[in-house]
Scaffold this active site. Structure first.
Site, short mmCIF file in Angstrom:
data_model
loop_
_atom_site.label_atom_id
_atom_site.label_comp_id
_atom_site.label_asym_id
_atom_site.label_seq_id
_atom_site.Cartn_x
_atom_site.Cartn_y
_atom_site.Cartn_z
N ARG A 1 4.91 0.27 -6.11
CA ARG A 1 4.90 -0.54 -4.89
C ARG A 1 3.95 -1.73 -5.03
NH1 ARG A 1 6.73 2.29 -0.31
NH2 ARG A 1 5.30 1.16 1.03
N LYS B 1 6.52 -4.07 -4.72
CA LYS B 1 7.93 -3.72 -4.65
C LYS B 1 8.47 -3.83 -3.23
CE LYS B 1 11.88 -2.02 -6.00
NZ LYS B 1 12.79 -3.02 -6.61
N GLU C 1 9.48 -14.18 -11.85
CA GLU C 1 8.62 -13.13 -11.30
C GLU C 1 8.06 -12.20 -12.35
OE1 GLU C 1 10.32 -10.32 -8.49
OE2 GLU C 1 12.26 -10.43 -9.45
N ASN D 1 -1.56 1.60 5.74
CA ASN D 1 -0.64 0.60 5.19
C ASN D 1 -0.24 -0.30 6.34
OD1 ASN D 1 1.43 -0.86 4.06
ND2 ASN D 1 2.85 0.86 3.89
N GLY D 2 -0.35 -1.62 6.14
CA GLY D 2 0.04 -2.56 7.20
C GLY D 2 -1.10 -3.50 7.53
N TRP E 1 -3.05 -2.63 -1.60
CA TRP E 1 -2.64 -3.99 -1.98
C TRP E 1 -3.38 -4.89 -1.03
CZ3 TRP E 1 -0.02 -8.43 -0.38
CH2 TRP E 1 0.59 -9.19 -1.38
N HIS F 1 20.81 -36.39 -8.61
CA HIS F 1 20.07 -36.84 -7.43
C HIS F 1 18.58 -36.56 -7.56
CE1 HIS F 1 23.89 -37.71 -5.60
NE2 HIS F 1 24.31 -36.55 -6.05
N LYS G 1 14.40 -13.82 -11.34
CA LYS G 1 14.10 -12.72 -12.27
C LYS G 1 13.11 -13.19 -13.33
CE LYS G 1 14.98 -9.83 -10.84
NZ LYS G 1 15.59 -9.77 -9.57
N CYS H 1 0.82 -1.21 0.00
CA CYS H 1 0.00 0.00 0.00
C CYS H 1 0.85 1.27 0.00
CB CYS H 1 -0.89 0.05 1.23
SG CYS H 1 -1.91 -1.38 1.44
N GLU I 1 19.25 -16.16 -8.53
CA GLU I 1 18.76 -14.83 -8.86
C GLU I 1 18.22 -14.80 -10.29
OE1 GLU I 1 17.74 -12.31 -7.60
OE2 GLU I 1 18.01 -10.63 -8.98
O1 M6R Z 1 13.53 -4.36 -0.44
P1 M6R Z 1 14.16 -5.69 -0.20
O2 M6R Z 1 15.50 -5.82 -0.85
O3 M6R Z 1 14.21 -6.08 1.24
O4 M6R Z 1 13.20 -6.72 -0.92
C1 M6R Z 1 13.42 -8.11 -0.83
C2 M6R Z 1 12.61 -8.85 -1.85
O5 M6R Z 1 11.25 -8.62 -1.65
C3 M6R Z 1 12.99 -8.46 -3.28
O6 M6R Z 1 14.34 -8.66 -3.54
C4 M6R Z 1 12.16 -9.30 -4.29
O7 M6R Z 1 12.54 -10.63 -4.24
C5 M6R Z 1 12.32 -8.71 -5.69
N1 M6R Z 1 11.04 -8.58 -6.30
C6 M6R Z 1 13.11 -9.55 -6.60
O8 M6R Z 1 13.24 -8.98 -7.86
#
Ligand code: M6R
Length: 606
Positions: free
Chosen positions: A27, A601, A486, A101-102, A75, A502, A483, A2, A479
């Protein structure tokens, strides 16, 4: 998650609120709304879906008159995304409008209590209890009502409260909230990106504090209502940095910005041929006292931690573990005063990471953080902080946030190894030299853009893509696969290449696409054997290797060759083609790259 904005001044509020909300779009949200006060009446306009719907409904805010208001992007957590559950929520007497927010953890109990005293609810949200509590305590002065309401809430809540007598409050408990100081007008927002078009002078609220804003004054109070003197900070980010600058997506812009972000992160920390991390504030004696390192983070930040673990263990010989924060926080971590906890976070607001830090701090660990957002919750919570200087990162999929985190972890490892006397001068100088070349090497990796785009067009129709690698390559696989999944929604998973036999190799059949990372030279021959094994079972291999690796060129179906550097530093360049690959695969699939479905985000709730 949010986003919240608030404004008071002499200009019309709604256009300013809408513009602020647009800057918070990244966000992640599913509905949006504004509440604006005019002549004692609060008008609320809210809707499910995009902010552009809200702009259309209000003619870009022109239809909602008034110079003081709050805005929100939601959100969904409690209640489906629809018009009714969208914020702001109004008290039944129309006196208070609330954005939140929260998560209010005791909302069910409060709701029962309010219902039994005759109060009617309209939405399924946890937030609505706040509006009704404010009404309940509303016979008092608005400030007292705010304090009494806040005292009843448990959980995480950042609130914006607009009262129909013209008072505006911002309240913070476990979530991001920044106050912006203008000239004859003042603001609040979840994030500086919503403020920088108006002001660079900000106040970071701490947990348990709240503020009252008028056009000419901001007064901050602690939870007992006593005024608190807060320092004013100056934001270094500019508006351009938070805009697309001609790129189709923020993600592509941020990929392209990496040479600059890495230069800004690395260069100022190298002085007279030495790495200088004085900002860390750890004495040599304190560093020598560390006998265990625990790295904690979520998502990509945890994968940056995985790279860091290999480098720290190799250079410093200190046992280092990486644990995702959502696990660490509930595991009764075994840490003590000789443990250095390193939290890694771009936003500095990730709820699980915050909780894991608190848990380890309580158990006596020394805590440090690698963070991008100055003044964020994590930056304030830890004993020691080192900032990445990536600039604002808007795309949900992190790119420059990740590579700058890896760069800091690399620098920390070299710095620590030196302080512990575990690295000789020759190796130190060589690593330092290669570190300084990273920005230019990253540029060369980015120059592979057209080739990677061509490859993405060959792979985008696959529904599952596997990533394999060993050692540091395996860290990059994690990673790279995150990428891809997501933003393209393609099933992508990372496996240590040595583990294939395995189990995972059972998945390989004719045409199975496998991205094989073969940049870690010490295990190059082993990777070549793994590639042979999967090729023999029909896999289609896209290999990533170092410039000049002829064996890969002859073995793989497709290949990407990246610039060479010290083996410990290769992961920074290695991830660039994987970021571009994910980007172009998602683009070819018509995905919403900057705002992938279901993702936010900044994950400010558990
Ligand atoms: O703001 P942060 O680095 O703590 O966020 C951690 C994860 O939420 C963030 O890296 C998430 O996995 C990304 N969407 C990956 O691209």
């Amino acid at each position: 998650m949010c986003g919240i904005v608030g404004f008071t001044g002499s200009r019309q509020a709604a256009p300013i609120l809408l513009e602020g909300l647009k800057r918070l779009e990244y966000r992640g949200y599913d509905s949006a709304g504004v509440a604006v006060l005019d002549s004692g009446d609060i008008s609320v306009v809210k809707t499910r879906g995009m902010i552009k719907n809200l702009c259309e409904m209000t003619h870009d805010g022109a239809d909602v008159k008034g110079c003081i208001g709050v805005g929100h992007t939601r959100w969904a957590t409690h209640g489906v995304p629809n018009d009714v559950n969208a914020h702001p929520h109004l008290s039944n007497n129309g006196r208070f409008a609330v954005v939140h927010n929260g998560i209010i953890e005791n909302y069910a109990q409060l709701r029962e209590e309010l219902i039994s005293s005759g109060i009617k609810f309209k939405s399924d949200t946890d937030t609505e209890v706040v509006a009704h509590l404010l009404e309940y305590y509303g016979d008092e002065d608005a400030k007292v009502a705010v304090m009494k309401t806040a005292a009843r809430l448990k959980g995480s809540y950042v609130l914006g409260v607009l009262c129909n007598d013209g008072r505006l409050f911002a309240i913070r408990e476990s979530g991001p909230l920044i106050l912006g100081i203008g000239v004859g007008e003042n603001y609040f927002a979840s994030d500086v990106t919503a403020l920088i078009a108006h002001t660079k002078n900000v106040i970071y609220l701490d947990d348990g504090e709240f503020a009252e804003l008028t056009p000419d004054k901001i007064t901050v109070y602690d939870c007992t209502g006593s005024p608190v003197t807060k320092p004013v900070s100056r934001v270094v980010w500019d508006v351009e940095a938070a805009e697309k600058g001609g790129y189709e997506h923020f993600m592509l812009k941020e990929i392209m910005e990496q040479p600059r972000a890495l230069k800004a992160t690395i260069e100022p920390r190298i002085k007279d041929g030495r790495i200088v991390l004085e900002e860390l504030g750890l004495t040599d004696e304190e560093l020598r006292d560390v006998n265990k390192i625990v790295i904690t983070a979520c998502g990509s930040a945890s994968y940056a931690g995985q790279v860091g673990r290999y480098v720290i263990e190799e250079l410093c010989r200190i046992p280092t573990q990486v644990e995702v924060a959502s696990e660490l926080r509930y595991r009764g971590p075994i840490v003590d005063s000789h443990t250095l906890l390193i939290a890694v976070s771009q936003s500095g607001e990730t709820a699980d990471t915050i909780a894991a830090i608190r848990e380890c701090k309580e158990k006596g660990a020394r805590t440090m953080a690698i963070v991008n957002v100055v003044g964020s919750t994590i930056a304030k919570l830890v004993d020691h902080v080192v900032y990445t200087w990536a600039g604002p990162e808007v795309a949900v999929a992190t790119t420059k946030g990740y590579t700058t985190q890896v760069a800091i972890l690399d620098m920390l490892a070299i710095y620590l190894a030196d302080k512990l006397g575990r690295i000789d001068k020759e190796r130190y100088d060589q690593l330092l030299g290669d570190l300084q070349e990273i920005p230019s090497k990253i540029q060369r990796a980015i120059d592979l853009n057209t080739h990677v785009q061509y490859l993405a067009e060959r792979y985008y129709q696959n529904r599952a893509i596997y990533f394999i690698g060993r050692n540091l390559d395996y860290a990059s696989c994690m990673e790279g696969s995150l990428k891809l999944k997501e933003i393209s929604y393609i099933f992508a998973e990372a496996y240590p290449a040595g583990e294939l036999k395995h189990g995972t190799i059972a998945l390989i059949e004719s045409g199975s696409p496998v991205v094989a990372l073969a940049c870690y030279e010490r295990l190059f021959d082993k990777m070549v054997s793994n590639i042979e094994e999967i090729k023999a079972r029909g896999a289609k291999v896209l290999a990533v290797a170092l410039e000049g690796d002829k064996r890969i060129v002859s073995q793989a179906d497709d290949f990407i060759l990246i610039p060479r550097s010290d083996p410990l530093l290769v992961p920074i360049a290695e991830i660039i083609p994987l970021q571009l690959f994910a980007y172009y695969v998602a683009k070819a699939n018509g995905c919403d790259i900057d705002k992938p479905k279901n993702l936010a985000k900044s994950v400010t709730v558990e």
